[in-house]
Design an enzyme around this catalytic site. Structure first.
Site, short mmCIF file in Angstrom:
data_model
loop_
_atom_site.label_atom_id
_atom_site.label_comp_id
_atom_site.label_asym_id
_atom_site.label_seq_id
_atom_site.Cartn_x
_atom_site.Cartn_y
_atom_site.Cartn_z
CB ALA A 73 17.44 31.86 -14.07
CD GLN A 75 21.39 37.31 -9.59
OE1 GLN A 75 20.93 38.39 -9.92
NE2 GLN A 75 21.74 37.05 -8.34
CB SER A 76 14.66 35.71 -13.07
OG SER A 76 13.63 36.25 -13.87
CG ASN A 77 17.43 40.81 -15.51
OD1 ASN A 77 18.08 41.26 -14.57
ND2 ASN A 77 18.01 40.26 -16.58
#
Ligand SMILES: *Cc1c(COP(=O)(O)O)cnc(C)c1O
Length: 340
Positions: A73, A75-77
């Site tokens: 996504a 804002q993928s970590n």
């Protein structure tokens, strides 16, 4: 359980601390609360993906890969940690960001993990929400192969059996720490998304005969779907480790009551959880995963799911960079009136 048989690179400083939360435990008047600080593990701002990436990049190097490709996504970590990990082993990376959350504040598209991705220096491509991202991953892999590269594709969240080995390691670590501290753990609670964390934890707990129950709090899928997804990966991980007998399906337990409006959409419970842990213990949760999972833990404690004297361990899986993408929700009134 022979984990040393799998190629692995070192990206983490372990064991991560297993800490008591005295103020929160007193404040809630329920079970004793502990936190496993996997937010402090690994590359860039850390978090659970670093543990998976030790085995994934180990395999990539063993296969002679020249390029790392993954997706997540906006804002993928997982994406930011993958770029950082690839940098550490000297490989370039291409990442695909899916616009899974729409109509968010500009910080969501520009700050937090997106800022980290740009600083870390991957090739970034974007995709509209709702398409088959693992198919997109395959297409980019083909494009790179045609250009003479040897791409190594990492699925969303690093969640395949190789990645899940990172959480088998974490489960073993929790058991060893509990033994050393003479702590009887009654339940482990954590956020579950792409399933690798829960699959690894449960395989670790069952494969070592520790049988500490694990509860995954879903941040996206409904309960039955998430349980089935976790079981599928847990069975594959069990086989990869050549553990005896069949994986015990019943060990996979998910609660999906705290997703709210959907993946990455804030809830009041998440806001309360983030503020409560910050203000009572000085520990930062994240808005997408650990904030919602901790909101679930708080609610279950208030419902008297566990008795006083029981010992609950929350696995803090990281994600702190996400706070900066959700500024408009977490601090709707800026502290300074100055125009910027
Ligand atoms: C990815 C992630 C999770 C969920 O782990 P999965 O293995 O994808 O289920 C939890 N917390 C944070 C902060 C994450 O980035």
């Amino acid at each position: 359980m022979n984990l040393s048989a799998f190629p692995r690179v070192c990206l983490t400083r372990t064991p991560t601390p297993l800490e008591f939360l005295p103020n929160l435990t007193r404040h809630l008047g329920g079970p004793n609360l502990y936190i496993k600080r996997d937010d402090t593990v690994g590359v860039a701002l850390g978090g659970n993906k670093s543990r998976k990436l030790e085995f994934l990049l180990g395999e990539a190097l063993a296969q002679g890969a020249t390029h790392i490709v993954t997706q997540g996504a906006t804002q993928s970590n997982h994406v930011s940690q993958t770029i950082a990990a690839a940098n550490r082993v000297g490989l370039p990376s291409t990442v695909l960001l899916e616009e899974r959350v729409s109509n968010a504040h500009s910080d969501y598209y520009q700050n937090g993990n997106v800022l980290l991705d740009q600083i870390l220096g991957a090739t970034i491509e974007t995709r509209p929400g709702g398409i088959d991202m693992n198919q997109e991953l395959v297409s980019v892999g083909e494009r790179l192969r045609a250009a003479g590269e040897r791409p190594y594709l990492i699925p969303g969240g690093g969640s395949n059996a190789v990645g899940a080995l990172g959480y088998v390691v974490s489960a073993n670590e929790i058991v060893a720490q509990a033994n050393a501290q003479q702590l009887r753990i009654d339940h482990v609670v954590h956020a579950t998304g792409s399933t690798g964390t829960q699959a690894g934890l449960v395989v670790g707990m069952e494969g070592s005969n520790s049988h500490i129950p694990v509860l995954g709090i879903s941040v996206r899928a409904a309960r039955e779907q998430q349980e089935e997804n976790v079981r599928k990966l847990a069975r594959q991980t069990w086989e990869l480790l050549r553990l005896r007998g069949d994986f015990p399906d019943a060990a996979v337990q998910v609660d999906a009551d705290y997703v709210g409006g959907g993946y990455g959409i804030p809830t009041d419970g998440m806001l309360e959880a983030v503020q409560m842990l910050a203000r009572l213990e000085g520990i930062l949760l994240d808005p997408v995963y650990t904030g919602k999972a901790f909101a679930g833990l708080l609610d279950l404690i208030r419902q008297r799911r566990w008795k006083a004297g029981e010992n609950i361990v929350f696995v803090h899986t990281g994600g702190v960079a996400g706070l900066f993408a959700y500024r408009s929700v977490l601090a709707p009134t800026p502290a300074f009136a100055r125009k910027i």
